[in-house]
Design a protein around this motif. Structure first.
Motif, short mmCIF file in Angstrom:
data_model
loop_
_atom_site.label_atom_id
_atom_site.label_comp_id
_atom_site.label_asym_id
_atom_site.label_seq_id
_atom_site.Cartn_x
_atom_site.Cartn_y
_atom_site.Cartn_z
N PHE A 46 -4.38 3.74 0.17
CA PHE A 46 -5.32 3.14 1.11
C PHE A 46 -6.76 3.20 0.60
O PHE A 46 -7.58 2.36 0.97
N THR A 47 -7.08 4.19 -0.23
CA THR A 47 -8.45 4.35 -0.73
C THR A 47 -8.65 3.80 -2.12
O THR A 47 -9.72 3.94 -2.70
N ASP A 48 -7.63 3.14 -2.67
CA ASP A 48 -7.72 2.52 -3.99
C ASP A 48 -8.52 1.22 -3.88
O ASP A 48 -8.10 0.29 -3.17
N PRO A 49 -9.67 1.11 -4.56
CA PRO A 49 -10.48 -0.11 -4.46
C PRO A 49 -9.76 -1.38 -4.91
O PRO A 49 -10.18 -2.48 -4.55
N SER A 50 -8.69 -1.25 -5.69
CA SER A 50 -7.95 -2.44 -6.12
C SER A 50 -7.31 -3.17 -4.96
O SER A 50 -6.93 -4.34 -5.08
N TYR A 51 -7.18 -2.50 -3.80
CA TYR A 51 -6.59 -3.13 -2.62
C TYR A 51 -7.64 -3.79 -1.72
O TYR A 51 -7.29 -4.29 -0.65
N PHE A 52 -8.89 -3.79 -2.14
CA PHE A 52 -9.93 -4.37 -1.30
C PHE A 52 -9.58 -5.81 -0.94
O PHE A 52 -9.24 -6.62 -1.79
N GLY A 53 -9.64 -6.11 0.36
CA GLY A 53 -9.34 -7.46 0.83
C GLY A 53 -7.88 -7.72 1.11
O GLY A 53 -7.52 -8.86 1.44
N GLN A 54 -7.02 -6.69 1.04
CA GLN A 54 -5.59 -6.91 1.22
C GLN A 54 -5.04 -6.13 2.41
O GLN A 54 -5.55 -5.08 2.79
N MET A 55 -3.97 -6.68 2.98
CA MET A 55 -3.19 -6.02 4.03
C MET A 55 -1.95 -5.45 3.35
O MET A 55 -1.23 -6.20 2.67
N VAL A 56 -1.70 -4.17 3.53
CA VAL A 56 -0.63 -3.52 2.78
C VAL A 56 0.56 -3.20 3.67
O VAL A 56 0.42 -2.56 4.72
N VAL A 57 1.72 -3.66 3.24
CA VAL A 57 2.99 -3.30 3.86
C VAL A 57 3.55 -2.11 3.10
O VAL A 57 3.75 -2.18 1.88
N MET A 58 3.80 -1.01 3.79
CA MET A 58 4.40 0.16 3.15
C MET A 58 5.92 0.09 3.30
O MET A 58 6.44 0.06 4.42
N ALA A 59 6.62 0.04 2.16
CA ALA A 59 8.08 -0.04 2.19
C ALA A 59 8.71 1.28 2.63
O ALA A 59 9.82 1.29 3.16
N SER A 60 8.02 2.40 2.41
CA SER A 60 8.51 3.69 2.90
C SER A 60 8.52 3.69 4.42
O SER A 60 7.58 3.20 5.07
N SER A 61 9.58 4.24 5.01
CA SER A 61 9.77 4.12 6.46
C SER A 61 8.77 4.91 7.29
O SER A 61 8.38 4.49 8.38
N HIS A 62 8.35 6.08 6.80
CA HIS A 62 7.51 6.98 7.60
C HIS A 62 6.13 7.12 6.95
O HIS A 62 6.01 7.60 5.82
N ILE A 63 5.10 6.71 7.68
CA ILE A 63 3.74 6.79 7.19
C ILE A 63 2.90 7.61 8.18
O ILE A 63 2.99 7.41 9.39
N GLY A 64 2.10 8.52 7.62
CA GLY A 64 1.27 9.38 8.45
C GLY A 64 1.87 10.74 8.71
O GLY A 64 1.23 11.60 9.32
N ASN A 65 3.09 10.96 8.24
CA ASN A 65 3.80 12.19 8.56
C ASN A 65 3.16 13.44 7.97
O ASN A 65 3.27 14.53 8.54
N TYR A 66 2.44 13.30 6.83
CA TYR A 66 1.77 14.48 6.29
C TYR A 66 0.24 14.36 6.43
O TYR A 66 -0.51 15.10 5.79
#
Length: 371
Positions: A46-66
């Motif tokens: 999420f903090t990688d500048p290469s993703y600037f301007g993009q909406m990211v779909v996370m294929a991993s099922s659980h996000i935010g767990n840690y």
């Protein structure tokens, strides 16, 4: 209404609609949709500048767990425009007094998200029909209006974004290193700087459009061309600067966008990919050693393989084993090489960190020759 019960909608430019629940900030966000297959490292993504301007779909099922941790960042803020997940954890399950909920982090950075989406179906759709623009919104009353808006979002093709994420002023990290490295910041991940520091480098980070003259007059032992977002082709002035650096024969190491810009400076062309490479499990073959590497990748543009193969002064060194795309090259007559992936990882495996050692060796040999 409990904020966790608020409805949200994802609308793709081709008219496809997914309904879910809101996570992160409320509102509407637009950008190109892309998916990442990594099973861990979401905060770094999420903090990688290469993703600037993009909406990211996370294929991993659980996000935010840690949760999130202040030390697990690759830039000064979240760079994604929107987040799409299957399951979202509002409460982290990791211990530590510096661990915070991902929800708070997204709200602070005004990142709109949607959860309870069938991400397997969404990823399959993107793989079949390609990357495209999309909208995430908690304003779900008029989906037809959102569909129209989705078709009007500017294309990533032809979009220059390095200037949006590059440092505005040069700065130096580390003191008294054995090697002085000039890093051109097109959207650098902090772990690139850390990897150089770990190898005895003092790193001076320059704005993306710094002239070759300024770099060459600084007494540097090598130049690092960083990763970054957007289409490389609009960066014509930057390409000219890199061309001058190559001609000066100073050791150069390019990563991702830096790799593409180095290629363009040598007359090669780039093209937008159908859906890009984003994840921490991409297989690469080193053609010089015959060894395989599992790599971390994040790019939607690629250098044309046919251009590299017919260029008299370029040797293809790495190839992506999934689709045969160009993953690395070096110049036969100059001191420069680059790769289309992330040897610094973060997140990802360490298989490719030897590339930083190769860069150090190039600087070491060059210093001896100049002595």
């Amino acid at each position: 209404m409990n904020p966790q019960d608020k409805n949200a909608v994802l609308v793709l430019a081709d008219g496809t609609v997914f309904y879910g629940k809101s996570c992160g900030a409320e509102g509407t966000a637009t950008g190109e949709i892309a998916f990442n297959t990594g099973m861990t490292g979401y905060q770094e993504i999420f903090t990688d500048p290469s993703y600037f301007g993009q909406m990211v779909v996370m294929a991993s099922s659980h996000i935010g767990n840690y949760g999130v941790h202040e030390d697990e960042v690759e830039s000064d803020s979240i760079k994604i425009k929107g987040l799409i997940v299957r399951k979202f954890a509002y409460r982290p399950s990791r211990y530590g007094n510096k661990i915070r909920p991902l929800q708070d982090y997204l709200v602070e950075n005004n990142v709109v998200g949607i959860r309870d989406i069938d991400t397997r179906a969404l990823v399959s759709h993107i793989r079949e029909f390609g990357a495209q623009n999309a909208i995430i919104s908690t304003e779900t009353e008029n989906v037809d209006a959102l569909k129209k808006q989705a078709t009007e979002i500017p294309s990533m093709k032809g979009m220059e974004l390095a200037s949006k994420v590059s440092t505005k002023e040069k700065y130096t990290v580390g003191e008294g290193g054995e090697y002085k490295v000039a890093l051109l910041d097109f959207g650098v991940k902090q772990n690139i700087i850390r990897c150089l520091q770990e190898r005895g480098c003092q790193v001076t980070v320059f704005p993306y459009d710094t002239s070759a003259e300024e770099i060459l007059s600084g007494g540097f032992d090598g130049v690092q061309l960083s990763n970054g977002p957007g289409d490389p082709e609009p960066l014509t002035a930057v390409v000219e600067n890199i061309k001058q650096l190559v001609e000066a024969n100073i050791p150069i190491f390019g990563i991702c966008l830096g790799h593409q810009l180095l290629a363009i400076s040598q007359g090669l062309s780039t093209e937008k990919m159908h859906n890009g490479h984003r994840g921490i499990n991409h297989p690469i073959k080193n053609l010089e050693t015959g060894k395989g590497e599992i790599t971390s990748q994040n790019h939607g543009f690629v250098v044309r393989m046919e251009d590299a193969e017919k260029h008299p002064n370029i040797k293809v060194t790495h190839v992506h084993l999934n689709d045969g795309t160009l993953a690395g090259f070096r110049l036969n007559d100059k001191n420069a090489f680059s790769v289309q992936y992330h040897p610094e990882a973060s997140p990802g495996p360490y298989d490719s960190r030897y590339l930083f050692d190769s860069f150090i060796e190039n600087m070491k040999v060059n210093k001896k020759q100049l002595a």
